[in-house]
Design an enzyme around this catalytic site. Structure first.
Site, short mmCIF file in Angstrom:
data_model
loop_
_atom_site.label_atom_id
_atom_site.label_comp_id
_atom_site.label_asym_id
_atom_site.label_seq_id
_atom_site.Cartn_x
_atom_site.Cartn_y
_atom_site.Cartn_z
N CYS A 70 -18.76 -2.49 3.10
CA CYS A 70 -17.94 -1.32 3.41
C CYS A 70 -18.55 -0.64 4.63
CB CYS A 70 -17.95 -0.38 2.21
SG CYS A 70 -17.08 1.17 2.54
N TYR A 90 -15.60 9.76 0.01
CA TYR A 90 -14.61 9.60 -1.07
C TYR A 90 -14.86 10.52 -2.26
CZ TYR A 90 -12.30 5.58 1.11
OH TYR A 90 -11.57 4.76 1.94
N ARG A 131 0.84 -1.21 0.00
CA ARG A 131 0.00 0.00 0.00
C ARG A 131 0.86 1.25 0.00
NH1 ARG A 131 -4.52 1.53 4.61
NH2 ARG A 131 -4.88 3.69 3.97
N ASN A 135 -10.54 -4.74 -0.20
CA ASN A 135 -10.60 -3.63 -1.15
C ASN A 135 -9.77 -3.90 -2.41
OD1 ASN A 135 -12.29 -1.54 -0.19
ND2 ASN A 135 -10.81 -1.14 1.45
N HIS A 165 -17.22 3.19 -2.55
CA HIS A 165 -16.47 4.43 -2.38
C HIS A 165 -16.80 5.46 -3.46
CE1 HIS A 165 -13.12 2.43 0.28
NE2 HIS A 165 -14.35 2.27 0.76
#
Ligand code: NAD
Ligand code: G6P
Ligand code: MN
Length: 435
Positions: free
Chosen positions: A169, A255, A93, A147, A199
């Site tokens: 989520c 988001y 990440r 995700n 998102h």
């Protein structure tokens, strides 16, 4: 009696999940919980797994908690399989976020270039899990948290053929709580309708008297006198443009900041990048602190510090969905599920994130219909991007990957798209067997 397997059991979120099961002990006849991880996560699994065992014991329950690196043993005869794994762990990440930012582009680990790479790494793994499930637990539900949850869920349903998949989520749960708080009305006395993709969704809200309260909430949350409160720990709290949200007539999700006020978000992310404090880097430190706490043999409850992660209320989604399926509770939830005409602007066979009751046979979305033009175009672009990412992931298709990068609104097209793609492909090579 239920057997629940969790893939990525070494996640620091596991106590959240265990707490959610304990809260629902009267509706969930659990016999076995299997936490599965891989060699790279062995130590985390052992630490958080011991903590899970203490939590179950402290609750006076006789559930068996198994820790294993043998996925097949965990999947055998499971009733529910939940997924919370991260291919390449947080180091991957960090690359997802930092490499794009080093070129002045948002990385964003679920929506941006980073999110597309997380999908490339994850989709082959989820399809492998489904192959095992076909053999070992053909009737199980797959509860996906991994995700980018929308794309991973779409890959599972459409390409893996696993219809009994629900993508989850915690963002909608936060928005529900926020609305209840702002209006001063209990959450259960409000009716919510969410629609969009993971998102990237909007929602509308009504009260018990049948009055729509959406516009009022827009004023309360995003009005000029407010400071545009975000309830998400992981997203910089920059204010939306009030007039724009007011014109939209729907509440955006947190988001949407990456799209509606992209320059603000980019500016902030670059600052974090320069300080060596991108979200992934901050989370890595939080995670280390959490695991220090989990090592305490006296800790037998979810510590408050876990709230520093973006995924709070995670168990209110995962555990409630399982309880609602098992008991046909029909809890009104927001789930990533097959569209089937719910949103008329998107293909029937794609996955959308929408409201509806969760029954014994799964989620039954409320009809949403069409989006206003201001939302229609962008959601179609986003879904086209997602479909292209999924195809690229499955085929290991460089051209498709480049196309997805070019379509993604957070990535500039042309030579920048190609530069970023090439650099990320090299950085993540070991986790991209298809490319
Ligand atoms: P993490 O880095 O702790 O990873 C969790 C575990 O997955 C690790 O212990 C790792 O070893 C393991 N893992 C990696 N590859 C695996 C594989 N092939 N099989 C089995 N296990 C594997 O991650 P985290 O920060 O705790 O987050 C976990 C996941 O949940 C991420 O994918 C994250 O994006 C997702 N998440 C989703 C939501 C949501 O709203 N849907 C909320 C929070 C977290
Ligand atoms: C939110 C999102 C999750 C995401 C998380 C990141 O909760 O819904 O999908 O994984 O934030 O939080 P983190 O603490 O990892 O930055
Ligand atoms: Mn999420």
């Amino acid at each position: 009696a239920l057997k629940i397997a969790t893939i990525g059991g070494g996640s620091s979120y596991t106590p959240e999940l265990i707490e959610g099961y304990i809260k629902r002990k009267d509706e969930l006849p659990i016999k076995e919980i299997w936490l599965v991880d891989i060699e790279a996560g062995k130590e985390k699994l052992e630490t958080v797994g011991a903590m899970a065992k203490r939590m179950v014991k402290a609750a006076g329950l006789d559930w068996e908690v198994h820790l294993t690196l043998d996925r097949r043993a965990a999947l055998k005869d499971a009733d529910f399989v939940s997924t919370q794994f991260r291919v390449g762990l947080l180091d991957a990440r960090i690359k997802d976020e930092r490499i794009p930012l080093s070129h002045g582009v948002l990385g964003q680990e679920t929506n941006g270039a980073g999110g597309m790479f997380k999908a490339f790494r994850t989709i082959p793994v989820i399809l492998g899990i489904i192959e095992d499930m076909k053999e070992l637990c053909p009737d199980a539900w797959l509860v996906n948290f991994t995700n980018p949850a929308g794309m991973v869920t779409e890959a599972a349903i459409k390409h893996g053929g696993w219809k009994k998949t629900a993508g989850l989520c915690n963002v909608p749960i936060g928005h529900r709580k926020q609305a209840a708080e702002k209006l001063g009305i209990p959450e259960d006395d409000l009716f919510f309708k969410f629609a969009g993709i993971n998102h990237f969704h909007w929602h509308r809200v009504w009260d018990k008297q049948g009055n729509e309260r959406t516009q009022e909430l827009i004023d309360l949350i995003y009005g000029p006198q407010e400071d545009s409160e975000s309830h998400l720990k992981n997203i910089h709290n920059a204010p939306f443009h009030y007039e724009q949200i007011k014109d939209l007539g729907m509440l955006p999700c947190g988001y949407h900041r990456y799209y509606y006020i992209e320059d603000e978000m980019l500016k902030h992310s670059i600052e974090e990048f320069e300080k060596g404090e991108t979200r992934a880097q901050v989370v890595k430190e939080t995670e280390a602190r959490l695991f220090e706490l989990y090592k305490d043999p006296n800790l037998d409850y979810k510590p408050k510090e876990l709230e520093q992660r973006g995924g709070t209320h995670y168990s209110d989604a995962a555990c409630e969905l399982i309880a609602s399926i098992h008991n046909d509770k029909r809890t009104d939830m927001v789930v990533s599920t097959e569209n089937n005409g719910t949103i008329t602007d998107l293909p029937y066979d794609c996955v959308v994130e929408v409201s509806g009751p969760v029954t014994a046979h799964g989620h039954e979305p409320y009809n949403w219909g069409a989006f206003p033009p201001a939302a229609r175009g962008i959601i179609q672009v986003m879904k086209g991007m997602e479909e292209t990412v999924i195809r690229a992931a499955i085929e290991g298709n460089y051209g498709a990957a480049l196309h997805a990068f070019t379509i993604n609104p957070l990535v500039p097209g042309g030579s920048m798209a190609k530069t970023l793609l090439d650099e990320l492909l090299i950085a993540h090579k070991e986790h991209l067997p298809n490319f």
